[in-house]
Design a protein around this motif. Structure first.
Motif, short mmCIF file in Angstrom:
data_model
loop_
_atom_site.label_atom_id
_atom_site.label_comp_id
_atom_site.label_asym_id
_atom_site.label_seq_id
_atom_site.Cartn_x
_atom_site.Cartn_y
_atom_site.Cartn_z
N PRO A 1 19.73 -30.47 79.80
CA PRO A 1 19.01 -30.04 80.35
C PRO A 1 18.84 -28.36 80.54
CG PRO A 1 18.83 -32.12 80.99
CD PRO A 1 20.62 -31.87 81.27
N VAL A 2 20.18 -27.56 81.35
CA VAL A 2 20.14 -26.61 81.71
C VAL A 2 20.63 -25.25 80.56
CG1 VAL A 2 21.43 -24.72 83.59
CG2 VAL A 2 21.19 -27.37 83.62
N ILE A 3 21.48 -25.85 79.73
CA ILE A 3 22.27 -24.92 78.33
C ILE A 3 21.82 -25.48 77.00
CG2 ILE A 3 23.59 -23.30 79.78
CD1 ILE A 3 25.48 -25.19 79.05
N GLY A 4 21.37 -26.67 76.75
CA GLY A 4 21.39 -27.26 75.90
C GLY A 4 22.43 -27.82 75.24
N ALA A 5 22.32 -28.77 73.78
CA ALA A 5 23.77 -29.24 73.51
C ALA A 5 24.83 -28.25 72.72
CB ALA A 5 23.40 -30.60 72.16
N GLN A 6 24.13 -27.46 71.89
CA GLN A 6 24.74 -26.00 71.75
C GLN A 6 25.30 -25.57 72.82
OE1 GLN A 6 21.84 -27.30 70.74
NE2 GLN A 6 21.16 -26.47 68.70
N GLY B 1 25.98 -21.31 70.48
CA GLY B 1 26.08 -22.07 72.20
C GLY B 1 25.50 -20.75 72.69
N ILE B 2 24.99 -19.58 72.00
CA ILE B 2 24.89 -17.86 72.88
C ILE B 2 23.50 -18.21 72.25
CG2 ILE B 2 25.02 -15.58 72.52
CD1 ILE B 2 28.27 -15.79 72.38
N ALA B 3 23.16 -18.32 71.07
CA ALA B 3 22.30 -18.35 70.66
C ALA B 3 20.91 -18.94 70.94
CB ALA B 3 21.96 -18.85 68.66
N GLU B 4 21.50 -20.48 71.40
CA GLU B 4 20.64 -21.69 72.98
C GLU B 4 20.70 -21.05 74.19
OE1 GLU B 4 18.91 -25.10 73.47
OE2 GLU B 4 19.33 -24.24 71.46
N ALA B 5 21.80 -21.00 74.77
CA ALA B 5 22.00 -20.78 75.92
C ALA B 5 21.61 -19.29 76.47
CB ALA B 5 22.68 -21.38 76.92
N GLY B 6 22.12 -18.47 75.38
CA GLY B 6 22.12 -16.20 75.84
C GLY B 6 22.82 -16.47 76.93
N MET B 7 22.53 -15.74 78.36
CA MET B 7 23.30 -15.20 79.33
C MET B 7 23.40 -16.64 79.95
SD MET B 7 23.85 -12.47 78.20
CE MET B 7 24.99 -11.69 80.58
N LYS B 8 22.78 -17.15 79.99
CA LYS B 8 22.99 -18.44 80.67
C LYS B 8 24.78 -18.65 80.95
CE LYS B 8 18.58 -20.92 81.27
NZ LYS B 8 17.20 -21.97 80.69
N LEU B 9 24.68 -19.22 79.60
CA LEU B 9 26.84 -19.83 79.29
C LEU B 9 27.62 -18.73 80.29
CD1 LEU B 9 27.05 -19.51 76.03
CD2 LEU B 9 26.81 -21.31 77.23
N LEU B 10 26.84 -17.69 81.02
CA LEU B 10 28.34 -16.60 81.93
C LEU B 10 27.42 -17.23 83.36
CD1 LEU B 10 28.02 -13.51 80.10
CD2 LEU B 10 29.69 -15.23 80.51
N THR B 11 27.03 -18.52 83.39
CA THR B 11 26.15 -17.91 85.40
C THR B 11 27.69 -18.77 85.42
OG1 THR B 11 24.10 -18.85 84.72
CG2 THR B 11 24.80 -19.65 86.75
N PRO B 12 27.99 -18.36 87.37
CA PRO B 12 28.80 -18.48 86.82
C PRO B 12 29.49 -20.48 87.92
CG PRO B 12 28.77 -16.96 88.36
CD PRO B 12 27.82 -17.20 87.31
N SER B 13 28.94 -20.79 88.04
CA SER B 13 28.74 -22.04 88.14
C SER B 13 28.89 -23.30 87.42
CB SER B 13 27.31 -23.17 89.03
OG SER B 13 26.57 -22.89 88.85
N LEU B 14 27.90 -23.25 85.56
CA LEU B 14 28.13 -23.55 84.87
C LEU B 14 29.43 -23.25 84.19
CD1 LEU B 14 24.41 -22.62 83.03
CD2 LEU B 14 25.69 -24.32 84.65
N LEU B 15 30.01 -22.43 84.54
CA LEU B 15 31.86 -22.16 83.80
C LEU B 15 32.60 -22.64 84.61
CD1 LEU B 15 30.73 -18.12 84.01
CD2 LEU B 15 30.89 -19.53 81.64
N LEU B 16 32.21 -23.16 85.47
CA LEU B 16 33.73 -24.25 86.63
C LEU B 16 33.05 -25.40 86.07
CD1 LEU B 16 33.51 -22.36 89.76
CD2 LEU B 16 35.29 -22.33 88.68
N TYR B 17 31.59 -25.29 86.13
CA TYR B 17 31.50 -27.44 85.15
C TYR B 17 32.03 -27.18 83.84
CZ TYR B 17 28.87 -31.29 85.54
OH TYR B 17 28.38 -32.16 85.46
N GLY B 18 31.62 -26.45 83.21
CA GLY B 18 32.32 -26.39 81.90
C GLY B 18 33.74 -26.43 81.82
N LEU B 19 34.43 -25.50 82.95
CA LEU B 19 36.11 -25.90 82.54
C LEU B 19 36.43 -26.64 83.69
CD1 LEU B 19 38.86 -23.91 82.48
CD2 LEU B 19 38.14 -23.52 85.33
#
Length: 304
Positions: free
Chosen positions: A34-39, A195-213
């Protein structure tokens, strides 16, 4: 000295642990949709997985040739598309159903390369399971609503998984760690732009980066390590049989972690596809265990 019961069970438990870890990681990943999409989720997972495995294997130590790099890039491209399509499928379909459909890819490759009459039985059994999942709803049989676009993504992902296995065998002469780390790097090059096309700068959100890691570690690094341990200690058929539990584990993870409830009919269809995969593995011709792990849609692996 005969190995103890624990020593005999440990490789199978390792494969089961790998499947559970992968399915839990994928379930957690789906919360990002819901936040950054499947991509965007695929970009984080594959990107961090590549970084983790490159740090572990340091593939430059093996001095890959230009021809090696070309093979690995093609292999990684298919791996990236497989992961991307898998995540786009589970956005629209229940997790367990998607994994069951994807298993048709490697099962078809196994039958095609074997061409034994018995393997046609397993393929026919899998076809029955697919018929129950995909075709009967078209005739008004109430077996659970499935999104047609999601089904298309899952079917194409299954084709990619089959292609991944064929291409993976061609890299068998190379070092497994080098192949898998560089293949994931190639996959990241393919999927990160989506992913960049879908979510843009949201991908660089620190909490999302930690979750992705964390998702990458649970769905890639841990399953990979467990499966490499198991492959060295059990037969290929035994490994594949244990791996065939993944659709059921995925369905359970979807039910417990994502509130995805399947009909009895869908559970039965998944069970039939699992039986086909297990039967194919148990009756396959023996051959040496592969050096490279067959990364699942969610990998990793599976998938992965």
């Amino acid at each position: 000295m005969h190995p103890s019961l624990w020593q005999r069970l440990l490789p199978s438990l390792a494969v089961l642990g790998s499947v559970v870890s992968l399915c839990v990681g994928t379930s957690f990943a789906k919360h990002l949709f819901p936040v950054i999409g499947a991509q965007g989720t695929t970009a984080l997972r594959v990107g961090f997985s590549a970084l983790i495995l490159i740090a572990i294997w340091r593939p430059w130590r093996f001095a890959p040739t230009k021809a090696n790099l070309q093979q690995i890039f093609i292999f990684g491209t298919v791996l990236g598309l497989m992961n991307l399509l898998f995540y786009m499928a589970i956005k629209r379909l229940p997790f367990g159903v998607t994994v069951a459909i994807e298993f048709i890819g490697p099962l078809t490759v196994a039958v095609w390369t074997s061409r034994r009459l018995l393997d046609l039985v397993w393929l026919a059994l899998a076809a029955i399971g697919l018929f129950m999942l995909l075709i009967l709803p078209l005739f008004g049989v109430q077996v659970g609503t499935l999104d047609p676009i999601g089904l298309l993504y899952a079917i194409v992902a299954a084709v990619c998984w089959g292609g991944y296995i064929v291409l993976g065998k061609r890299t068998g002469q190379m070092h497994g760690g080098m192949v898998v780390s560089l293949a994931l790097l190639s996959a990241a090059i393919i999927v990160v732009p989506f992913g960049i096309a879908e979510a843009g700068m949201k991908l660089l959100t620190p909490s999302l980066l930690l979750y992705g890691l964390a998702v990458a570690a649970v769905s890639s690094a841990i399953p990979y390590s467990l499966e490499m341990f198991a492959l060295k200690r059990m037969s290929h058929s035994g490994f594949s049989t244990m791996l065939a539990t993944e659709p059921a584990v995925a369905a359970l993870a979807g039910m417990l972690l994502l509130s995805e409830h399947l009909s009895v009919f869908q559970w039965t269809a998944i069970g039939i596809i699992m039986a086909a995969a297990m039967g194919s593995a148990l009756t396959s011709q023996p051959h040496p265990s592969p050096e490279i792990k067959q990364l699942k849609p969610d990998t990793q692996a599976n998938p992965a």
